[in-house]
Design a protein around this motif. Sequence first.
Motif, mmCIF file in Angstrom:
data_model
loop_
_atom_site.group_PDB
_atom_site.id
_atom_site.type_symbol
_atom_site.label_atom_id
_atom_site.label_comp_id
_atom_site.label_asym_id
_atom_site.label_seq_id
_atom_site.Cartn_x
_atom_site.Cartn_y
_atom_site.Cartn_z
ATOM 1 N N GLN A 1 0.829 -1.192 0.000
ATOM 2 C CA GLN A 1 0.000 0.000 0.000
ATOM 3 C C GLN A 1 0.872 1.254 0.000
ATOM 4 N N ASN A 2 0.449 2.206 -0.812
ATOM 5 C CA ASN A 2 1.140 3.484 -0.908
ATOM 6 C C ASN A 2 0.665 4.380 0.234
ATOM 7 N N ARG A 3 1.574 4.750 1.122
ATOM 8 C CA ARG A 3 1.200 5.592 2.258
ATOM 9 C C ARG A 3 0.869 7.025 1.856
ATOM 10 N N GLN A 4 1.156 7.398 0.591
ATOM 11 C CA GLN A 4 1.087 8.804 0.191
ATOM 12 C C GLN A 4 2.017 9.627 1.077
ATOM 13 N N ASN A 5 3.096 8.992 1.504
ATOM 14 C CA ASN A 5 4.052 9.607 2.419
ATOM 15 C C ASN A 5 5.440 9.112 2.025
ATOM 16 N N TYR A 6 6.154 9.919 1.247
ATOM 17 C CA TYR A 6 7.448 9.487 0.725
ATOM 18 C C TYR A 6 8.557 9.591 1.769
ATOM 19 N N ALA A 7 8.225 10.044 2.976
ATOM 20 C CA ALA A 7 9.199 10.022 4.065
ATOM 21 C C ALA A 7 9.231 8.665 4.762
ATOM 22 N N GLN A 8 8.257 7.796 4.476
ATOM 23 C CA GLN A 8 8.147 6.538 5.214
ATOM 24 C C GLN A 8 8.150 5.303 4.338
ATOM 25 N N ASP A 9 8.318 5.431 3.010
ATOM 26 C CA ASP A 9 8.341 4.288 2.110
ATOM 27 C C ASP A 9 6.963 3.614 2.095
ATOM 28 N N LEU A 10 6.862 2.499 1.376
ATOM 29 C CA LEU A 10 5.603 1.789 1.225
ATOM 30 C C LEU A 10 5.328 0.910 2.434
ATOM 31 N N GLN A 11 4.045 0.551 2.603
ATOM 32 C CA GLN A 11 3.678 -0.438 3.609
ATOM 33 C C GLN A 11 3.587 -1.785 2.895
ATOM 34 N N LEU A 12 4.456 -2.710 3.281
ATOM 35 C CA LEU A 12 4.621 -3.946 2.525
ATOM 36 C C LEU A 12 4.674 -5.127 3.471
ATOM 37 N N SER A 13 3.866 -6.144 3.191
ATOM 38 C CA SER A 13 3.937 -7.394 3.937
ATOM 39 C C SER A 13 3.578 -8.545 3.006
ATOM 40 N N ILE A 14 4.103 -9.727 3.295
ATOM 41 C CA ILE A 14 3.800 -10.932 2.540
ATOM 42 C C ILE A 14 3.283 -11.979 3.508
ATOM 43 N N ARG A 15 2.063 -12.429 3.263
ATOM 44 C CA ARG A 15 1.412 -13.420 4.124
ATOM 45 C C ARG A 15 1.420 -12.994 5.581
ATOM 46 N N GLY A 16 1.304 -11.679 5.807
ATOM 47 C CA GLY A 16 1.238 -11.147 7.164
ATOM 48 C C GLY A 16 2.578 -10.877 7.798
ATOM 49 N N HIS A 17 3.687 -11.264 7.163
ATOM 50 C CA HIS A 17 5.019 -10.985 7.695
ATOM 51 C C HIS A 17 5.431 -9.573 7.290
ATOM 52 N N GLY A 18 5.900 -8.806 8.271
ATOM 53 C CA GLY A 18 6.268 -7.418 8.027
ATOM 54 C C GLY A 18 5.151 -6.447 8.305
ATOM 55 N N ALA A 19 3.978 -6.936 8.713
ATOM 56 C CA ALA A 19 2.817 -6.058 8.907
ATOM 57 C C ALA A 19 3.007 -5.094 10.069
ATOM 58 N N ARG A 20 3.864 -5.437 11.040
ATOM 59 C CA ARG A 20 4.016 -4.582 12.217
ATOM 60 C C ARG A 20 4.774 -3.291 11.928
ATOM 61 N N SER A 21 5.430 -3.205 10.769
ATOM 62 C CA SER A 21 6.344 -2.098 10.501
ATOM 63 C C SER A 21 5.614 -0.760 10.481
ATOM 64 N N MET A 22 6.138 0.205 11.244
ATOM 65 C CA MET A 22 5.607 1.569 11.205
ATOM 66 C C MET A 22 6.228 2.361 10.066
ATOM 67 N N PHE A 23 7.384 1.919 9.587
ATOM 68 C CA PHE A 23 8.061 2.544 8.456
ATOM 69 C C PHE A 23 9.047 1.533 7.889
ATOM 70 N N GLY A 24 9.444 1.716 6.632
ATOM 71 C CA GLY A 24 10.363 0.780 6.014
ATOM 72 C C GLY A 24 9.738 -0.592 5.829
#
Length: 703
Positions: free
Chosen positions: A82-105
């Motif tokens: 998902q595109n955060r519309q926030n280029y200071a924080q990169d995209l929100q990216l997870s695969i099969r629920g892994h990485g979902a906790r990330s607030m940035f990066g």
Amino acid sequence: MHAVPLMSFAACGGLLALAQAAQAQVQAPALPDVTVRSTLVQSPLDYAPASVTLVDGDRLRDRQWQVNLSEALSTTPGLLLQNRQNYAQDLQLSIRGHGARSMFGVRGVQILVDGIPSTMPDGQGQANNIDLQSVERIEVLRGPYSTLYGNASGGVINAYTARGEGSPRIDSSFAMGSNGQKRLGLKAQGERQGVGYVVSASRFLTDGYRPQSAADKNLFNARLDTDSGPDSHLMMVVNHVEVTAQDPGGATPAEWAADPRFVAKGPMDFNMRKSMRQAQAGLGYDVRVDGRNALRLMVYAGQRRITQYQSTPVASQTPPTSAGGVIDMARDYGGMDLRWAHDTQALSQPLSLVLGLSANVVKEDRQGYNNFLGSQLGVQGALRRDERNTLGNADPYLQASWAFAPQWKLDAGLRWSHVKVDSDDRYITPTNGNDSGDTRFRRWLPMLSVQRALDERTHVYASAGGGMETPTFNELSYRPGGLPGLNFGLQAATSTSLELGLRQRLAGELLRGQWSAALFHTDTDNEIVAADNTGGRATYRNAGRTRRQGLELGANLQLARQWQLNAALTVLDATLRDGFCDSKGGCIAAGKRIAGTARTQAALGLDWRPHADWRVGADWRHVGAIAANDSNSVEAPGYGVLGLSAGYTRQWGPWKLDVFARIDNLADKQYVGSVIVNESNGRYYEAAPGRQWMAGLSASYQF
């Protein structure tokens, strides 16, 4: 969720029956083989021992901005991007629920560009250096096989720059759209005197959908190739990216409902923002020693500099253990991957072996400063943190691929993953002691996959693997409860994954292409979760067990001669098997959904080409409700959005002109584009734009 596997098998069986019936209508010429590069032993896609999706560069670029991975990977099963519309924080990216906790990066997913890791040894990655203008393809690898890449429980994203071939060609492009978005691109490619080259440069500007969200991104990428001998190949890649972006932060559900463009007072008062500059270069050398042996060496080095101004309240920076509200970080990094491949036989059947060593190191100078001087906010103030950190790994690995019977193939692999973190504290005062320390994370990572060909176009496989996801250095940076020092008590999360998959190619006259299905199940111990989030500081702890299981369906089909269909469906059950309590005594019960995950997501893209020069497309994307916090007390509502696009291409001798336009969120829906997981002030929501338009053109000249 117990009913899901049964329903999934029924759905897979029904789709298989329909596909076989369609294929039986008329037999057309066989489809060309597509080689998967992300598996250590490269193989045709039909025989890949894992769930893998390939997206070619032309599809990534067609009628798109060519700025974010989220533009063209939405039809990848299992991938929530998902595109955060926030280029200071990169995209929100997870695969099969892994990485979902990330607030940035990016967490829990390995990202590589031309074999160079964009994920650091601690598992923290970023995707903003991928040049979509010059990429040949992107491969998304999911499931147990990804454990052979080391510190990645969820999967792997591999991007490959195109190789320059043929007569020289120059491509230029320009696009503009809503919210002041503009993009300029220039690319030269070809081959001269045995040297292939692709050189690309682009600039993207936006005013942002919300206040305090403007951005400026400049990207340069180059690849050179030459055959240094009859059996050897040399590749050099150079990449430079520079981003300056404002950061609007998030909004509470009430604030978002009242005004999707809402920005809180803190990001405005402190002019919350980030600047990033990265330059790297890599060299790859492949040599065929003889008919059975080949060697491959990749070496790389780079520098990365980040300065980030946060909106941490002044009062929160008063304690002597505070690291301030400005992050100033410089990283020098490098590494290598050495690989030997050997083809032989076992019991008179083909056996391929790969033995390799991957080693990477990061030297980081990190400073923290107050984000104020007197009454002036959003400026660099007094030094509050100063340390020298070293992150590294040295991982030997082995893989074997054995076609032990005419219809059977066995793939097995093993990697010893050893990640080390050392911190040398240089900011020592009477009220802030020496917080130096070090920690290590080690684990054997096995993988096993068995597959069978039901016929020449239909393959089933079953695989299992053990993974490890270490805490990133940012997650180690602070201890819960405001205690001084780094959080070296945080352990790595370990997982066991199972997968059952089906892949089929269709070669009928009216229906051609490929579809796939996969059932997956992952149990994780010591899941890393948020322990506290106050004063702009997130701290983490290990919870107990979690489970992620579900179904993926994907299809890339040619309908008749004028229609192209791309579709994906993901059903995910990601829950806590054990409850846990945070540093303030708040407890989360077992059975809660893992924050940042959605139970369902689907995507559908349909292209119509009524004429060789024209193309018209529609794409629809659905994402179910996303849990915004561990307690599941707040959910970002689910949504479905529709986009339309059109393009026209015309050739005049050596000139080629392409004109295109698209409209996204056609119904002008108000929805949450992404969530900031466990945001301390309850500002979880990052709003997506309403109806958006873009139009552009590109021109190329073939010499």
